[in-house]
Design an enzyme around this catalytic site. Structure first.
Site, PDB file in Angstrom:
ATOM      1  N   ARG A 166     -13.378   2.739  -5.403  1.00 12.29           N
ATOM      2  CA  ARG A 166     -13.138   2.878  -4.012  1.00 12.29           C
ATOM      3  C   ARG A 166     -12.314   4.205  -3.719  1.00 12.29           C
ATOM      4  NH1 ARG A 166     -11.391  -2.795  -1.065  1.00 12.29           N
ATOM      5  NH2 ARG A 166     -13.381  -3.947  -1.834  1.00 12.29           N
ATOM      6  N   ASP A 195       0.690  -1.431  -0.028  1.00 10.70           N
ATOM      7  CA  ASP A 195       0.056   0.087   0.051  1.00 10.70           C
ATOM      8  C   ASP A 195       0.855   1.381  -0.055  1.00 10.70           C
ATOM      9  OD1 ASP A 195      -2.422  -1.548   0.193  1.00 10.70           O
ATOM     10  OD2 ASP A 195      -2.002  -1.721   2.396  1.00 10.70           O
ATOM     11  N   LYS A 247     -13.682   4.429  -0.410  1.00 13.01           N
ATOM     12  CA  LYS A 247     -14.767   3.643   0.064  1.00 13.01           C
ATOM     13  C   LYS A 247     -14.871   4.279   1.504  1.00 13.01           C
ATOM     14  CE  LYS A 247     -15.715  -1.062   1.361  1.00 13.01           C
ATOM     15  NZ  LYS A 247     -15.137  -2.530   1.470  1.00 13.01           N
ATOM     16  N   ARG A 272      -2.027  -2.142  -4.368  1.00 12.31           N
ATOM     17  CA  ARG A 272      -3.181  -2.150  -3.548  1.00 12.31           C
ATOM     18  C   ARG A 272      -3.750  -0.656  -3.409  1.00 12.31           C
ATOM     19  NH1 ARG A 272      -6.661  -4.224   1.084  1.00 12.31           N
ATOM     20  NH2 ARG A 272      -5.008  -3.227   2.154  1.00 12.31           N
TER      21      ARG A 272
END
Length: 476
Positions: A252, A170, A255, A193
């Site tokens: 997202r 990430d 999100k 990600r």
């Protein structure tokens, strides 16, 4: 003598660039990071890792690229049949967390960069500052450790973290219980990600003036748009999203929450552009005020699920008046975008308190302002945006005066890069050694006594003590 003058000039010029620009606000308010700690400039990856990890108060200057890539590993995982990494420009999925279902095919060996899955740990009381748009961390993300607080990340680019591999790393994650977090003028790109993710114990943070660049040729949705943009699903999440630039992302973005978990979000003046998927996704328990944002060529400004959440509010009307001293701002959605749902339960807005952003602007001005100001290279390059017009009703609602953009408090907390920095005083005078003039400069032009503003060249004037050795050496 000539060498001494040059050294003094360099030291003074550097000092004006060694503090945070602006003041944390919204849910990240109160963040001071490393404060007045003596700045450190890491020169190696190991040094950077060491400076970040503990809770010692530090100002960490990044004036170069820190490249962690180059060592590969391999492991088992899977590939999606309908959006294959092998043939359609999809992503591999490392490990077995995402490998269930009939659409997934096992892959015995996936090669990935070893640096990505393990992020750089960040402790409390840190200012992590990119210098002159040159602060780049490549191959690893940042992970604010559980319970850490008071962290400012400003002007930093995070990139190339196993972009073709989900679970390859990430960009920025918050491990939980994190408060007073401000992420400003950063850029996220080519990440496997999530660009930003907050984990299950939640965080309180402001993300402002950042660029989320989703251009990629390895997409989970096989459309050259990054999917895994941003996710805040922890307990009692509290996030302010202000003047960020989201482009070429397909999902997202962001999100918000998860069913049954209470959380609060204020998304204002963000610009969403060229998105082959959805922007907002929201769940029961997410209380989100979405105002003054602009959507251009966005397939779905929000998901169908978000449309069914009554507290996902994009048309708050006068519900902001008693809280912010202004009406809620309307959003702008162009004809090439889908519909933005409105929500119906705006009572929660009263619980946002005085957490308005400084200088909110009308949605019609958002695209131009955000594209001109978001990202590391734009830090310190512009002046304040023109504030949104207020209605008579909003102007008469004065229960939250500290949030009005016309007050001194709002001016002091402005997110606009050059409007006010920590090198300027609340009275509008620049501190000793701060910049006070030059072509294109929009900051304070008066200096705190006994300093005076001295022209170094057409591009740079600086506050110098009239009795200082530095001034005498310049012959002024």
């Amino acid at each position: 003598m000539r060498f001494e003058i040059i050294a003094l000039l360099a030291a003074a010029a550097t000092s004006s660039a060694q503090s945070v620009i602006g003041t944390a606000y919204g849910y990240g308010a109160g963040a001071t990071g490393g404060g007045d700690a003596t700045p450190v400039t890491p020169t190696t990856n190991a040094e950077l890792e060491k400076y970040l990890a503990d809770d010692t108060k530090r100002v960490i200057l990044l004036n170069r690229e820190f490249d962690f890539t180059g060592t590969t590993m391999s492991g088992a995982g899977c590939d999606k049949t309908t959006c294959s990494a092998q043939s359609n420009g999809g992503q591999y999925y490392l490990g077995d967390l995402s490998c269930g279902g009939s659409d997934m095919t096992s892959v015995s060996s996936i090669t990935y960069d070893a640096a990505g899955p393990t992020a750089l740990k960040v402790g409390s009381n840190k200012s992590i500052l990119g210098v002159g748009g040159k602060g780049v961390i490549k191959g690893k993300g940042l992970s604010i450790v559980k319970g850490a607080s008071n962290v400012i990340i400003q002007g930093v680019e995070l990139t190339t973290i196993n972009p073709g591999i989900v679970w390859g790393g990430d960009g920025l994650d918050m491990q939980g219980g994190n408060t007073k977090i401000w992420v400003d003028h950063c850029k996220f790109s080519l990440v496997g990600r999530m660009f930003v993710v907050s984990h299950y114990d939640g965080a309180e943070a402001t993300l402002s003036n950042n660029e989320f660049d989703g251009v990629t040729d390895t997409s989970a949705t096989c459309n050259d748009n990054h999917y895994w943009t941003m996710m805040m699903i922890g307990k009692t999440e509290k996030f302010t999203l202000d003047k960020n630039y989201f482009h070429h992302v397909s999902g997202r973005a962001p999100k918000l929450g998860q069913d049954g978990v209470d959380s609060y979000f204020h998304a204002i003046n963000n610009y969403f552009e060229e998105m082959k998927g959805h922007a907002f996704d929201a769940y029961t328990g997410a209380r989100a005020l979405v105002e003054g944002n602009a959507f251009v060529a966005v397939d779905q400004p929000n998901t169908q699920h978000a449309a069914g959440i009554s507290t996902f509010v994009s048309n708050g009307g006068n519900a902001c008046s008693s809280v912010f001293g202004r009406a809620c701002l309307e959003n702008s959605v162009d004809s090439s975008s889908g519909k933005l749902s409105s929500g119906s339960s705006s009572g929660f807005i009263a619980q946002l308190g005085n957490l308005d952003v400084p200088n909110p602007i009308e949605a019609s001005k958002v695209a131009a302002y955000v594209k001109a100001n978001a990202g590391p290279s734009k830090l310190g390059a512009s002046s304040s945006p023109a504030p949104a017009a207020t209605t008579t009703a909003a102007a008469s609602a004065t229960s939250a005066p500290a949030a009005k953009t016309t007050t001194a408090a709002a001016a002091a907390a402005t997110s606009a890069p050059a409007a006010l920095t920590e090198s300027a005083s609340s009275a509008g005078a620049a501190k000793l050694y701060a910049q006070c003039g030059g072509l294109g400069f929009n900051g304070a032009t008066e200096c705190e006594a006994p300093a005076t503003c001295v022209k170094m060249n057409d591009w740079y004037s600086q506050c110098i003590n009239s009795s200082s050795k530095f001034r005498r050496a310049l012959g002024r």
